[in-house]
Design a protein around this motif. Structure first.
Motif, short mmCIF file in Angstrom:
data_model
loop_
_atom_site.label_atom_id
_atom_site.label_comp_id
_atom_site.label_asym_id
_atom_site.label_seq_id
_atom_site.Cartn_x
_atom_site.Cartn_y
_atom_site.Cartn_z
N SER A 125 22.18 -19.67 -7.85
CA SER A 125 22.43 -19.32 -9.24
C SER A 125 21.20 -18.73 -9.90
N ILE A 126 20.02 -19.18 -9.47
CA ILE A 126 18.78 -18.61 -10.03
C ILE A 126 18.66 -17.14 -9.64
N ALA A 127 18.85 -16.83 -8.36
CA ALA A 127 18.75 -15.45 -7.89
C ALA A 127 19.77 -14.56 -8.59
N ALA A 128 20.99 -15.07 -8.76
CA ALA A 128 22.03 -14.29 -9.43
C ALA A 128 21.66 -14.00 -10.87
N ALA A 129 21.08 -15.00 -11.55
CA ALA A 129 20.69 -14.82 -12.95
C ALA A 129 19.55 -13.81 -13.09
N LEU A 130 18.59 -13.86 -12.19
CA LEU A 130 17.46 -12.93 -12.25
C LEU A 130 17.94 -11.50 -11.97
N ALA A 131 18.83 -11.35 -11.00
CA ALA A 131 19.37 -10.02 -10.69
C ALA A 131 20.18 -9.49 -11.86
N ALA A 132 20.92 -10.38 -12.55
CA ALA A 132 21.74 -9.97 -13.69
C ALA A 132 20.88 -9.44 -14.83
N ASP A 133 19.66 -9.94 -14.95
CA ASP A 133 18.76 -9.45 -16.00
C ASP A 133 18.47 -7.96 -15.84
N PHE A 134 18.55 -7.46 -14.61
CA PHE A 134 18.32 -6.05 -14.34
C PHE A 134 19.64 -5.31 -14.13
N ALA A 135 20.75 -5.99 -14.41
CA ALA A 135 22.08 -5.41 -14.30
C ALA A 135 22.35 -4.85 -12.91
N GLU A 136 21.72 -5.41 -11.90
CA GLU A 136 21.92 -4.97 -10.52
C GLU A 136 21.98 -6.19 -9.61
N PRO A 137 23.17 -6.58 -9.16
CA PRO A 137 23.26 -7.72 -8.25
C PRO A 137 22.57 -7.42 -6.93
#
Length: 324
Positions: A125-137
């Motif tokens: 969930s941490i990795a997904a949240a960080l990737a979402a900050d850049f709008a790129e999974p």
């Protein structure tokens, strides 16, 4: 808005701030994260990926009990992001056309091992949240993952502005798997290569990294040139050196193309000292010509040769403890 569209930048990037803080011809902004809940995610990732395993690269220093986060800086660099996204897409297309020898690996920065007992949010969930900050999974189909890279304060700033430099690769960490850029899925491994500031702060990069088709090696003896050839002249995009399997230490990940890396975050932290095991510690006398920061070769009580660094505050003629 037009610049965002042309450069295909993440929606949340502040172009005005990037212009204001540009470095030469580089559109760049470094934004400190103030939100305590967001910073807690990074601390959790440090905790989840912390393994108390000693390697020779610690050069006699004890493995810290914990890495305690002080601050996080988000890096927004339009040139590096553009190059990274273009290379990610090129590798994706290569693997669609030829998927032979491609293995989709799991990594401790994005998948919490089943045996992990650290409480709190999971790496997934941490990795997904960080990737979402850049709008790129993250794209698992190209082995895109977050990786740690230990460094110094000065080098972290330079990499964030102008990317890694292959010609300097291995300068501090050796070249066991060739002259590439070395990463780890465990923060405690990358911590080995950090250098403290005067107030004992340390710097580590958390990078988005495309590993693509990885050249796997699990042998104790390695062939650096073969690793380089597999990636620079062959069909592989990275090397996975499985020292955890053959030595019981850590897996190492090596990339030979700077464009496969985006230095996403600069983590600033301090080490929390561990309780030293007296049965695995001995005293070293500092020679007359060895100021703090000097590297010495010593022999442990069991006859093993070990490189150690003279700690800050130790003068010639004084002794200091070394763990092995």
């Amino acid at each position: 808005q037009k610049y965002h569209e042309v450069k295909k930048l993440p929606a949340g990037w502040d172009v005005g701030k990037m212009v204001l803080h540009r470095e030469g011809d580089k559109m760049l902004a470094k934004n400190d994260i103030e939100d305590a809940s967001v910073k807690a995610k990074f601390q959790q990732l440090l905790d989840l990926t912390h393994r108390k395993v000693y390697t020779r690269d610690r050069m006699g220093e004890a493995v810290p009990e914990r890495l305690e986060l002080v601050g996080v800086t988000v890096v927004t660099n339009d040139d590096l992001w553009g190059d990274y996204m273009a290379r990610r897409e090129a590798i994706r297309q290569e693997l669609v056309a030829d998927g032979d020898d491609f293995v989709r690996y799991t990594y401790e920065t994005t998948t919490t091992p089943a045996e992990t007992t650290v409480e709190g949010e999971r790496a997934e969930s941490i990795a997904a949240a960080l990737a979402a900050d850049f709008a790129e999974p993250l794209l698992p189909e190209v082995n895109e993952v977050y990786m740690f890279h230990g460094t110094s304060a000065q080098a972290a700033a330079s990499i964030a502005a102008r990317d890694f430099r292959i010609n300097l690769a291995g300068a501090n960490a050796g070249t066991l798997y060739g002259r590439g850029i070395y990463f780890a899925e465990n923060a405690s491994k990358s911590d080995e290569y950090t250098r403290p500031t005067g107030d004992n702060l340390r710097y580590m990069l958390l990078c988005r990294t495309v590993l693509g088709r990885a050249y796997y090696s699990d042998t104790k003896e390695t062939d650096p040139r073969a690793c380089e050839d597999a990636c620079c002249r062959g069909r592989f995009h990275s090397v996975l050196g499985d020292r955890r399997k053959c030595r019981g230490t850590f897996r190492e990940f090596i990339v030979f193309d700077e464009e496969q890396i985006y230095p996403n975050y600069i983590l600033v932290y301090r080490r929390k000292a561990a309780v030293v095991d007296p049965t695995r510690t001995f005293q070293v006398l500092c020679p007359a010509d060895s100021p703090p920061g000097s590297t010495l070769q010593v022999v442990t009580p069991d006859g093993t040769k070990l490189n150690v660094v003279v700690p800050p505050g130790v003068s010639p003629g004084q002794t200091f403890p070394v763990q092995y």
